[in-house]
Design an enzyme around this catalytic site. Structure first.
Site, PDB file in Angstrom:
ATOM      1  N   ILE A  18       0.792  -1.300   0.110  1.00 21.87           N
ATOM      2  CA  ILE A  18       0.241  -0.281  -0.244  1.00 21.87           C
ATOM      3  C   ILE A  18       0.838   0.891   0.132  1.00 21.87           C
ATOM      4  O   ILE A  18       0.321   2.119  -0.409  1.00 21.87           O
ATOM      5  CB  ILE A  18      -0.953  -0.198   0.916  1.00 21.87           C
ATOM      6  CG1 ILE A  18      -1.867  -1.041   1.119  1.00 21.87           C
ATOM      7  CG2 ILE A  18      -1.955   1.037   1.245  1.00 21.87           C
ATOM      8  CD1 ILE A  18      -2.497  -1.364   2.701  1.00 21.87           C
ATOM      9  N   GLY A  21       6.882   4.004   4.355  1.00 19.15           N
ATOM     10  CA  GLY A  21       7.193   5.199   4.767  1.00 19.15           C
ATOM     11  C   GLY A  21       8.496   5.436   5.995  1.00 19.15           C
ATOM     12  O   GLY A  21       8.892   4.257   6.417  1.00 19.15           O
ATOM     13  N   GLY A  22       8.958   6.115   7.048  1.00 18.39           N
ATOM     14  CA  GLY A  22       9.653   6.457   7.354  1.00 18.39           C
ATOM     15  C   GLY A  22       9.605   5.568   8.982  1.00 18.39           C
ATOM     16  O   GLY A  22      10.323   4.639   9.613  1.00 18.39           O
ATOM     17  N   MET A  23       8.327   4.611   8.583  1.00 16.69           N
ATOM     18  CA  MET A  23       8.123   3.599   9.835  1.00 16.69           C
ATOM     19  C   MET A  23       8.113   2.279   9.898  1.00 16.69           C
ATOM     20  O   MET A  23       7.362   1.570  10.467  1.00 16.69           O
ATOM     21  CB  MET A  23       6.870   4.717  11.068  1.00 16.69           C
ATOM     22  CG  MET A  23       6.736   5.536  11.735  1.00 16.69           C
ATOM     23  SD  MET A  23       8.496   5.294  13.912  1.00 16.69           S
ATOM     24  CE  MET A  23       7.684   3.330  14.377  1.00 16.69           C
ATOM     25  N   GLY A  24       8.402   2.406   8.537  1.00 10.62           N
ATOM     26  CA  GLY A  24       7.552   0.597   7.803  1.00 10.62           C
ATOM     27  C   GLY A  24       6.883   0.982   6.383  1.00 10.62           C
ATOM     28  O   GLY A  24       7.074   2.059   5.826  1.00 10.62           O
ATOM     29  N   VAL A  26       4.076  -0.451   4.267  1.00 13.10           N
ATOM     30  CA  VAL A  26       2.239  -1.004   5.134  1.00 13.10           C
ATOM     31  C   VAL A  26       1.893  -1.717   3.763  1.00 13.10           C
ATOM     32  O   VAL A  26       1.766  -1.470   2.916  1.00 13.10           O
ATOM     33  CB  VAL A  26       1.594  -0.053   4.938  1.00 13.10           C
ATOM     34  CG1 VAL A  26       0.139  -0.217   5.209  1.00 13.10           C
ATOM     35  CG2 VAL A  26       2.277   1.569   5.834  1.00 13.10           C
ATOM     36  N   LYS A  41       1.650  -3.585   9.199  1.00  9.01           N
ATOM     37  CA  LYS A  41       3.195  -2.734   9.058  1.00  9.01           C
ATOM     38  C   LYS A  41       3.738  -2.476   8.982  1.00  9.01           C
ATOM     39  O   LYS A  41       4.081  -3.704  10.549  1.00  9.01           O
ATOM     40  CB  LYS A  41       2.745  -1.556   9.819  1.00  9.01           C
ATOM     41  CG  LYS A  41       3.078   0.337  10.090  1.00  9.01           C
ATOM     42  CD  LYS A  41       3.460   1.023  10.688  1.00  9.01           C
ATOM     43  CE  LYS A  41       2.106   1.919  10.244  1.00  9.01           C
ATOM     44  NZ  LYS A  41       2.721   3.569  10.640  1.00  9.01           N
ATOM     45  N   ASP A 134       1.664  13.333  17.582  1.00  9.02           N
ATOM     46  CA  ASP A 134       2.001  13.729  16.127  1.00  9.02           C
ATOM     47  C   ASP A 134       0.468  13.449  15.787  1.00  9.02           C
ATOM     48  O   ASP A 134       0.872  13.549  14.380  1.00  9.02           O
ATOM     49  CB  ASP A 134       2.842  12.460  16.010  1.00  9.02           C
ATOM     50  CG  ASP A 134       3.602  13.107  14.637  1.00  9.02           C
ATOM     51  OD1 ASP A 134       4.102  14.219  14.085  1.00  9.02           O
ATOM     52  OD2 ASP A 134       3.977  11.773  13.616  1.00  9.02           O
TER      53      ASP A 134
END
Length: 861
Positions: A18, A21-24, A26, A41, A134
Site C-alpha cells: 500500500i 514511510g519512515g516507520m516502515g 504497509v 505495517k 503527532d
C-alpha cells in the site's frame, strides 16, 4: 524487506504493498482464519536494530491496542517475522486528510463533521491516558463513507498506566527533557520547547488542522524550520475571516481557543471541544450580504448620512446592553441525593421545588418513593413501596408504576396506578404498562402498553397510535398536547434506538437516529425542542436537543453517563448521573460463595457451553464497540477471549462454534464465530429479521441445524429452523408462537403463544402444541434437567432474591431449587438466573449494578 504478493507473514497472506514511510512499509493482506483483509505495517529488519525506532513502533502497536473507538484505527494483532516486527490493523479504504486538503479548503459543515470525529477519537484516547503527540493531516484518514480514523500512535505517550487494575509499563519515547517530538507545523509550543506534552498538546495540533481545513492554508508555515518554530511560539495565524468569509464567528473562536500558546488557556479536554463543536453542528453557513457598492447604489446619497448615524446609534445602544448583560453564567448543578444505590426515576411537582423520586438505597430489595425539595438535602420516604414515578400532573396527581415483570434487557411491564402527591394511597388504573405520561391538562393519559410483550403507544389510553416489534420507552406529551415524543427501540430489550414523534392521527416521524444507547426524554416548556440523553458509542450518554423538524444540537456532555428525568416550567433540568455495569455471578459445585466472572463493563447474557466447562457472553457498552463483542471464558476464571462482533446466542454441540446475532445489519443476521481456528460463517440472508434470536436460538443435537425466533417485516415472531450448510429458513410454528428451549433429543421445543401460554410442540412442525402443567406466564425456562422430564426455570416476578425452580413436567409439581442473594446487594438493580447445568449444580446469575446521584441543573440552554 519488501514482500511480494502471495508471500506469507505469519498467518497472513500478502496481497500487495500500500505504501512506505519512515516507520516502515504497509501491505494489504488477507487473514485466512477470519476471512478478512487487513493492513500490515512492517518495520524493516535493517531498522530493527535501531532501539529507538523499534521502541516507537512497539509503542504505536501497544498504545493503539488499548483503544477501541470507531474514530481510531483498530489494532488486531502484533508479531515478528524474520526479525522484522509487524502490527496488523483494520484495512481502510479512502484517503488521508492531507490528500483531501489538496483540493483546497473544506465547506464548513464538512470541516465540523470531520472535526467532531477527530475530537471524539482523541477524547477516547485521552481517557485511557494516551496522548497522540503527532497529530497532522497525514495521520488522519477519511474513509470512502465519510468516517474519520486517527492513525499512527507511534509517538503516543501514556500519561497514566492502568488497565484492569494492574500497572501497564509502556515505553515513553521522547519524554526526555529537551527532545523535540512531533511534526513541524503541527507541534504545540511546549513540544517545540522540548517540554512534556499532555492532552492539551493534541488540542493545539487539532486546532492547526481545523484551521487548515477551514482556510486551505497551514496555520504555521515559515521559509525554514526555525521560522516555523518561531511562528508557533510567538505568532498567531491570520484571521480565518481573511481566507474564508463564510466562517462562523463561533467556529473561529473555537480555533483560537485551541491555538492558545499557553496550555492553561486552551480547552481543558477534547470533550470540551466536542461540546462546543456539537453546539455549532446545526448552524448553516452564514448568508453573504450584498457588497457595499451595491448597498450604496440602492441608497440615495442624501440618506446615506442618516443611515450611517442610525447604524452608529443602534450599535452603541446594543454595545451598552451587551456590556451590561455580560457573558451568560455557566450552568449550576445542585446535588439532591447522598446515599448509595440506584435512582430509577424522578419528576418535578408543579411548584418546581418539590421533587418525587424512586430509588433503592443501601441494598433495599425494592425501589421506594421519596420526596425532597431543592432547598433541602433531606428526603422523606413515602408510603408507596416498589413504585416508580412516571409523571405528576399540574393538580398534584402522580402516575406510579409497579414493575411486576422484567423481560430481556430494558423491557419491563407492570401495573399503573394513580396517587396523590402525599403518597398516602394509590388506585390501580391499567395493567401491562411499560411507561406513561399525563396530558398537559391532566385529564388523559399517554401510555406504552405491552400485553404479551407486544409494545404499542396509546393516547389517550385505548387509542393506538404506534406499534413495534421492538419496544417503546419514555413517552412524553408535548406542552400543547398535539403530539407525543418517545424513544423507539428496534431490538426488543436493547436500548439502542431513535427519537421519534407521533401526532394524534398516528403519523410517526423519526427525528434523530443512530444512537447506541438512548434513555431519558422531556419537552422544555416552549415546546420548540425535545431534549434527550443518548450516545452513539458506549454507554456514557450526553444531553441533546432536537427540534420537531429534526435539527439536532448538543446541550451537555460529561464523562459520566446522564439520564434525563424532567424539565421544570422555568427551565431547570432534573438529571441522574450514574456509574453502571452489567455482569454475572457463578455458583459452582462444591463452592460456598459466588464468583464474579464478568468481563469488562457490560457483560450480558452468559450461557454455559454444551460441555459445561466454559461460558459465552456478550460485552456491550463502550468496551464492546458499536456492534458489541462476543467472548468465551473458562469456568476456572482464566482470561476471557474475544471471538468477534455480535451477540452470542448459542454454542454448538461440539463446542467449536458460537452462533451470534448481528444487529448492525438490516435485517439482523446470524453469523457463526469459531472458538478456535477457522473463519466466521455468515448464514444465508433473506427477508427474515433475526433480532428476536437474542431471546431464543439453539443448535439441534446433530449440530447441522439451528432453531431460532425471528419475524418477517410487520409480522409477529415465530420459530424458524435452518440448515447451516444449505436451504432457506423455514417456519415451524404459527405466527405469534415463539420458543424457549429445545428438548435434549431435538424432537420437541418449549413454545409460548402471544397469550403467554406454554406448550410442547414437535420441532418438525407436524403436530399441535401440547399444554404443559405448572408453568406460569412470568416463568423463564432455563434448561431441561438431566432426567429429561423436568425443567429448571426462573421467574420475572422474583426481584430479590434470585430463585431457580425445578418443575416436574408430568405432575406439574414445582419446587424451589436454589435461592441466591449477593453478599453486598447495594446498587444491584436486578438479578436473575441466566444459565444452568443439566444437573443443576452450576448456575449463572446475571445482574445489573448502578450507583446514582440525582441533580438539578440550572442554566442549561
Amino acid at each position: 524487506m519488501t514482500l511480494a504478493a502471495g508471500a506469507r507473514l505469519g498467518p497472513y497472506e500478502i496481497l500487495g504493498q500500500i505504501g512506505a514511510g519512515g516507520m516502515g512499509e504497509v501491505y494489504r493482506a488477507r487473514d485466512p482464519r477470519l476471512g478478512r483483509e487487513v493492513a500490515i505495517k512492517v518495520l524493516p529488519a535493517s531498522f530493527s536494530a535501531d532501539a529507538d525506532r523499534l521502541r516507537r513502533f512497539e509503542q504505536e502497536a501497544r498504545a493503539a491496542g488499548l483503544l477501541n473507538h470507531p474514530n481510531i484505527t483498530a489494532v488486531h494483532d502484533i508479531g515478528t517475522h524474520e526479525d522484522a516486527p509487524y502490527v496488523v490493523q483494520e484495512l481502510l479504504e479512502g484517503d488521508t486528510l492531507r490528500s483531501v486538503l489538496s483540493g483546497g479548503r473544506l465547506p464548513q459543515r464538512k470541516a465540523i463533521d470531520y472535526s467532531l470525529q477527530i475530537v471524539h477519537g482523541l477524547a477516547a484516547a485521552h481517557e485511557k491516558g494516551i496522548v497522540h503527540r503527532d497529530l497532522k493531516p497525514e495521520n488522519i484518514f477519511v474513509t470512502n463513507d465519510g468516517r474519520v480514523k486517527i492513525l499512527d500512535f507511534g509517538l503516543a505517550k501514556l500519561t497514566h498506566t492502568e488497565e484492569r487494575g494492574q500497572a501497564t509499563n509502556l515505553p515513553t519515547a521522547g519524554t526526555e527533557p529537551g527532545v523535540v517530538m512531533g511534526t513541524l507545523g503541527y507541534m504545540s509550543p511546549e513540544q517545540v520547547r522540548g517540554k512534556p506534552a499532555d492532552a492539551r498538546s493534541d488540542i493545539f495540533s487539532f486546532g492547526a488542522i481545523l484551521y487548515e481545513m477551514l482556510s486551505g492554508k497551514r496555520a504555521f508555515h515559515g521559509d525554514s524550520a526555525a521560522d516555523t518554530m518561531s511562528a508557533i511560539l510567538k505568532e498567531d495565524p491570520p484571521d480565518l475571516s481573511v481566507t474564508n468569509q463564510n466562517i462562523s464567528p463561533g467556529l473561529e473562536r473555537i480555533v483560537r481557543h485551541c491555538l492558545e500558546k499557553s496550555p492553561e488557556q486552551r480547552f481543558h479536554s477534547a470533550h470540551d471541544v466536542a461540546f462546543d463543536l456539537e453546539a455549532l453542528s446545526g448552524l448553516s453557513t452564514p448568508r453573504l450580504e450584498p457588497s457595499k457598492s451595491r448597498i450604496h447604489a440602492r441608497l440615495p446619497s442624501r440618506l446615506m448620512g442618516a443611515a450611517l448615524l442610525a447604524t452608529l446609534t443602534i450599535g452603541l445602544f446594543a454595545g451598552r446592553l451587551i456590556w451590561r448583560m455580560g457573558p451568560e453564567p455557566p450552568p449550576a448543578f445542585h446535588r439532591l441525593t447522598f446515599r448509595r444505590g440506584p435512582v430509577q426515576s424522578a419528576r418535578f411537582a408543579h411548584d418546581g421545588h418539590t421533587i418525587i423520586y424512586s430509588a433503592s438505597w443501601d441494598g433495599a430489595p425494592k425501589p421506594e418513593l421519596f420526596s425532597t425539595r431543592v432547598e433541602s438535602p433531606e428526603s422523606l420516604r413515602m408510603n408507596l413501596p416498589n413504585r416508580w414515578v412516571e409523571a405528576i400532573s399540574r393538580t398534584g396527581e402522580m402516575l406510579v408504576l409497579n414493575p411486576l415483570q422484567f423481560s430481556t434487557g430494558y423491557a419491563i411491564a407492570g401495573t399503573l396506578s394513580q396517587a396523590p402527591l402525599s403518597g398516602s394511597t394509590s388506585r390501580e388504573l391499567l395493567e401491562d404498562v411499560a411507561s406513561a405520561d399525563w396530558s398537559p391538562d391532566g385529564t388523559s393519559l399517554a401510555v406504552v402498553r405491552a400485553p404479551q410483550w407486544r409494545y404499542r403507544l396509546e393516547f389517550p389510553a385505548g387509542k393506538v397510535l404506534y406499534e413495534t416489534t421492538g419496544y417503546i420507552s419514555h413517552p412524553r406529551v408535548s406542552p400543547k398536547g398535539d403530539a407525543i415524543a418517545f424513544l423507539d427501540h428496534p431490538v426488543f430489550g436493547d436500548d439502542r434506538g431513535s427519537v421519534a414523534i407521533v401526532d394524534l392521527a398516528g403519523k410517526k416521524k423519526t427525528l434523530s437516529e443512530g444512537w447506541e444507547s438512548a434513555q431519558g426524554l422531556a419537552w422544555p416548556a416552549s415546546g420548540k425542542e425535545i431534549w434527550f440523553t443518548a450516545t452513539r458509542a458506549g454507554s456514557a450518554r450526553s444531553l441533546y436537543a432536537v427540534t420537531p423538524a429534526g435539527r439536532e444540537r448538543a446541550v451537555l456532555t460529561t464523562p459520566a453517563g446522564l439520564l434525563l428525568q424532567d424539565i421544570s416550567r422555568d427551565g431547570r433540568v432534573l438529571l441522574v448521573q450514574s456509574n453502571a455495569r452489567v455482569g454475572f455471578f457463578a455458583l459452582l459445585p462444591g463452592e460456598t460463595r459466588e464468583r464474579d466472572l464478568s468481563g469488562l463493563e457490560w457483560s450480558w447474557g452468559p450461557r454455559l457451553s454444551v460441555d459445561e466447562k466454559s461460558i459465552v457472553f456478550t460485552e456491550e457498552g463502550e468496551a464492546g464497540g458499536p456492534g458489541y463483542s462476543v467472548y468465551v471464558r473458562k469456568l476456572d476464571g482464566s482470561a476471557a477471549v474475544r471471538l468477534g462482533e455480535g451477540i452470542g446466542v448459542a454454542t454448538s454441540p461440539d463446542g467449536k462454534w458460537v452462533l451470534t446475532c448481528q444487529l448492525r445489519t438490516t435485517p439482523a443476521t446470524l453469523v457463526l464465530l469459531p472458538t478456535g481456528a477457522g473463519q466466521p460463517k455468515t448464514l444465508p440472508k433473506d427477508s427474515i429479521d433475526r433480532s428476536a434470536a437474542t431471546t431464543f436460538a439453539a443448535f439441534l443435537p446433530d449440530g447441522k441445524r439451528i432453531a431460532f425466533n425471528g419475524h418477517e417485516a410487520g409480522k409477529p415472531s415465530r420459530v424458524f429452523v435452518q440448515d447451516l450448510e444449505r436451504g432457506a429458513a423455514r417456519p415451524v410454528t404459527p405466527e405469534g408462537v415463539t420458543a424457549s428451549l429445545v428438548s435434549p433429543d431435538g424432537k420437541f421445543m418449549l413454545t409460548r403463544t402471544a397469550g403467554q401460554a406454554f406448550g410442547l410442540a414437535p420441532l418438525d412442525g407436524g403436530g399441535p402444541s401440547l399444554p404443559i402443567r405448572g408453568l406460569e406466564p412470568s416463568d423463564e425456562p432455563l434448561r431441561w434437567a438431566i432426567d429429561g422430564r423436568s425443567l429448571f426455570l426462573g421467574s420475572s416476578k422474583d426481584f430479590f432474591p434470585a430463585r431457580v425452580y425445578r418443575l416436574d413436567l408430568t405432575t406439574g409439581r414445582r419446587e424451589l431449587w436454589k435461592e441466591f442473594m449477593p453478599g453486598d446487594p447495594t446498587g444491584i438493580t436486578n438479578i436473575g438466573p441466566s444459565s444452568i447445568s443439566a444437573d443443576g449444580q452450576t448456575i449463572l446469575f446475571g445482574y445489573g449494578h448502578i450507583l446514582s446521584d440525582l441533580y438539578v441543573a440550572d442554566g442549561l440552554r
